[in-house]
Design a protein around this motif. Structure first.
Motif, PDB file in Angstrom:
ATOM      1  N   SER A  17      50.201  20.824 -68.693  1.00 35.96           N
ATOM      2  CA  SER A  17      51.456  21.424 -68.223  1.00 35.96           C
ATOM      3  C   SER A  17      52.104  22.259 -69.331  1.00 35.96           C
ATOM      4  O   SER A  17      51.856  22.041 -70.517  1.00 35.96           O
ATOM      5  CB  SER A  17      52.412  20.298 -67.813  1.00 35.96           C
ATOM      6  OG  SER A  17      53.711  20.801 -67.642  1.00 35.96           O
ATOM      7  N   TRP A  18      52.926  23.212 -68.937  1.00 42.34           N
ATOM      8  CA  TRP A  18      53.719  23.976 -69.910  1.00 42.34           C
ATOM      9  C   TRP A  18      55.107  23.353 -70.089  1.00 42.34           C
ATOM     10  O   TRP A  18      55.918  23.856 -70.864  1.00 42.34           O
ATOM     11  CB  TRP A  18      53.871  25.432 -69.456  1.00 42.34           C
ATOM     12  CG  TRP A  18      52.622  26.247 -69.663  1.00 42.34           C
ATOM     13  CD1 TRP A  18      51.621  26.441 -68.770  1.00 42.34           C
ATOM     14  CD2 TRP A  18      52.246  26.965 -70.851  1.00 42.34           C
ATOM     15  NE1 TRP A  18      50.640  27.225 -69.323  1.00 42.34           N
ATOM     16  CE2 TRP A  18      50.995  27.572 -70.602  1.00 42.34           C
ATOM     17  CE3 TRP A  18      52.840  27.148 -72.099  1.00 42.34           C
ATOM     18  CZ2 TRP A  18      50.327  28.350 -71.541  1.00 42.34           C
ATOM     19  CZ3 TRP A  18      52.180  27.929 -73.039  1.00 42.34           C
ATOM     20  CH2 TRP A  18      50.931  28.514 -72.759  1.00 42.34           C
ATOM     21  N   SER A  38      50.839  18.626 -72.879  1.00 39.69           N
ATOM     22  CA  SER A  38      51.826  19.693 -72.717  1.00 39.69           C
ATOM     23  C   SER A  38      51.565  20.847 -73.677  1.00 39.69           C
ATOM     24  O   SER A  38      51.324  20.636 -74.867  1.00 39.69           O
ATOM     25  CB  SER A  38      53.236  19.139 -72.963  1.00 39.69           C
ATOM     26  OG  SER A  38      54.161  20.213 -73.014  1.00 39.69           O
ATOM     27  N   LEU A  39      51.626  22.048 -73.137  1.00 38.99           N
ATOM     28  CA  LEU A  39      51.490  23.249 -73.973  1.00 38.99           C
ATOM     29  C   LEU A  39      52.868  23.807 -74.350  1.00 38.99           C
ATOM     30  O   LEU A  39      52.962  24.889 -74.915  1.00 38.99           O
ATOM     31  CB  LEU A  39      50.672  24.315 -73.236  1.00 38.99           C
ATOM     32  CG  LEU A  39      49.210  23.948 -72.962  1.00 38.99           C
ATOM     33  CD1 LEU A  39      48.528  25.009 -72.120  1.00 38.99           C
ATOM     34  CD2 LEU A  39      48.453  23.760 -74.266  1.00 38.99           C
ATOM     35  N   TYR A  40      53.913  23.052 -74.032  1.00 39.78           N
ATOM     36  CA  TYR A  40      55.266  23.472 -74.403  1.00 39.78           C
ATOM     37  C   TYR A  40      55.366  23.487 -75.938  1.00 39.78           C
ATOM     38  O   TYR A  40      55.061  22.475 -76.585  1.00 39.78           O
ATOM     39  CB  TYR A  40      56.296  22.509 -73.799  1.00 39.78           C
ATOM     40  CG  TYR A  40      57.713  22.764 -74.246  1.00 39.78           C
ATOM     41  CD1 TYR A  40      58.419  23.855 -73.749  1.00 39.78           C
ATOM     42  CD2 TYR A  40      58.332  21.914 -75.163  1.00 39.78           C
ATOM     43  CE1 TYR A  40      59.725  24.097 -74.163  1.00 39.78           C
ATOM     44  CE2 TYR A  40      59.637  22.142 -75.584  1.00 39.78           C
ATOM     45  CZ  TYR A  40      60.318  23.240 -75.079  1.00 39.78           C
ATOM     46  OH  TYR A  40      61.618  23.475 -75.491  1.00 39.78           O
ATOM     47  N   GLY A  43      51.575  25.639 -77.236  1.00 34.39           N
ATOM     48  CA  GLY A  43      50.903  26.874 -76.805  1.00 34.39           C
ATOM     49  C   GLY A  43      51.288  28.045 -77.695  1.00 34.39           C
ATOM     50  O   GLY A  43      50.423  28.813 -78.143  1.00 34.39           O
TER      51      GLY A  43
END
Ligand SMILES: [Zn+2]
Length: 201
Positions: A17-18, A38-40, A43
């Motif tokens: 998820s972002w 999480s790519l929050y 990323g």
């Protein structure tokens, strides 16, 4: 995005998820066969360092597979005990500061402590060997590996560039002499073309 990590005993679902996670973690085990990544922020950190997002996802799937085997074919929060605070470019670096993920996303390894931890449990045959081999495959693109090399070793890069430029200069002069008929092509350069020509004619 949902991925699945299969094994003989079961399937582990990996949600990517972002969105931010609780306490700003980037990975959480939700139950024995469900985890979220999480790519929050992570990323952006990866992209700023020219690291492919898929390498980050694959590395964490490899980590989960190691945890899955370590915990007896399930995901357990006891696996959090495997992580260590020190940055060792190891698969189990804690990465408490998210920016530390740049050190163990590409070509991560198992440090001696983690290696010993996995020796204490029953693992499938060749598991560690295959894990290390798969981790080595996670690399930056060639261009960015050269870019990093030049940035970290500028003096060696200048020497290599100088030698390469000299080689190109000598080669181009030699080719010019061949074109002008003042030199012959060495047989080791000609023979592969002769073989190919004979093969197709
Ligand atoms: Zn380690």
């Amino acid at each position: 995005m949902i991925g699945k990590l299969s094994s003989k005993e079961g399937v582990v679902n990996v949600l990517v998820s972002w969105l931010p996670l609780e306490d700003n973690w980037y990975a959480r085990i939700l139950d024995e066969n469900l985890t979220i990544l999480s790519l929050y922020e992570t990323g952006d950190i990866l992209l700023a360092n020219h690291i492919k997002l898929e390498n980050f996802v694959i590395k964490n799937i490899l980590k989960l597979s190691a945890i899955y085997c370590y915990c007896g074919n399930s995901l357990s929060t006891k696996a959090y005990g495997l992580a260590h605070d020190q940055i060792r470019k190891c698969l189990f670096d804690m990465n408490y500061d998210k920016s530390d993920i740049v050190f163990n996303t590409n070509s991560a390894q198992l440090c001696s402590e983690c290696d010993a931890n996995f020796d204490r449990v029953n693992l499938p045959e060749d598991f560690k060997k295959n894990l290390k081999k798969d981790l080595k495959k996670l690399k930056k693109d060639f261009f960015y590996r050269v870019y990093d090399f030049v940035q970290t070793k500028p003096k060696i890069s200048i020497v290599i560039a100088t030698i390469f430029a000299l080689f190109i200069n000598i080669l181009s002069n030699y080719l010019y002499e061949i074109i002008m008929g003042r030199a012959n092509l060495p047989i080791f350069l000609v023979s592969p073309f002769v073989v190919i020509w004979n093969y197709f004619t």
